[in-house]
Design an enzyme around this catalytic site. Sequence first.
Site: not given
Length: 176
Positions: A28, A67, A69, A167
Amino acid sequence: MPGWGEPAGAEARAIGAVCGGVRIWSLYVPNGRKVDDPHYVYKLDWLARLRDSAQQWLGEPTALVGDWNIAPQDEDVYDMAAFAKDTHVTPPERAAFQRFIGLGLSDSFRLFEQPEKTFSWWDYRMLGFQKNQGLRIDHVLLSKPLAEQCTAAGIDRAPRKLERPSDHAPVWADIG
């Protein structure tokens, strides 16, 4: 991430294991928030430390998943003009992602032809999912031994259609 130079009280951002001879890291990556926020610098530093550690695993079957990002290419963003000054698409973030590719890791999604406008994240606000106004910021990066065995990769949108979903949609790679 003990051993990656994290300060005391740092955010938990990675967990790894070796399963059946495959090293898997669930990640993450820090969001970065805004370019002028200290979390942006934290994100870039965190990625540099991860890259330094990842170098030692490249000869082994290794997957860095989760994730990130980061939307590594313009086609990974529904509208670059809408995100041009935001995190996830800045040149330093994209360069950090490309340094993982430069180490010899492969973006499993890009190993195969994919439909246009395929995203893994949509904002809850303003019907982002329904309008397919998303970003591809979740990734499965594979070392050469796994990339050579990868037979398919994609994004599963079905869970995003459920009541009260994340999401993010799950990303996957099939290793034959």
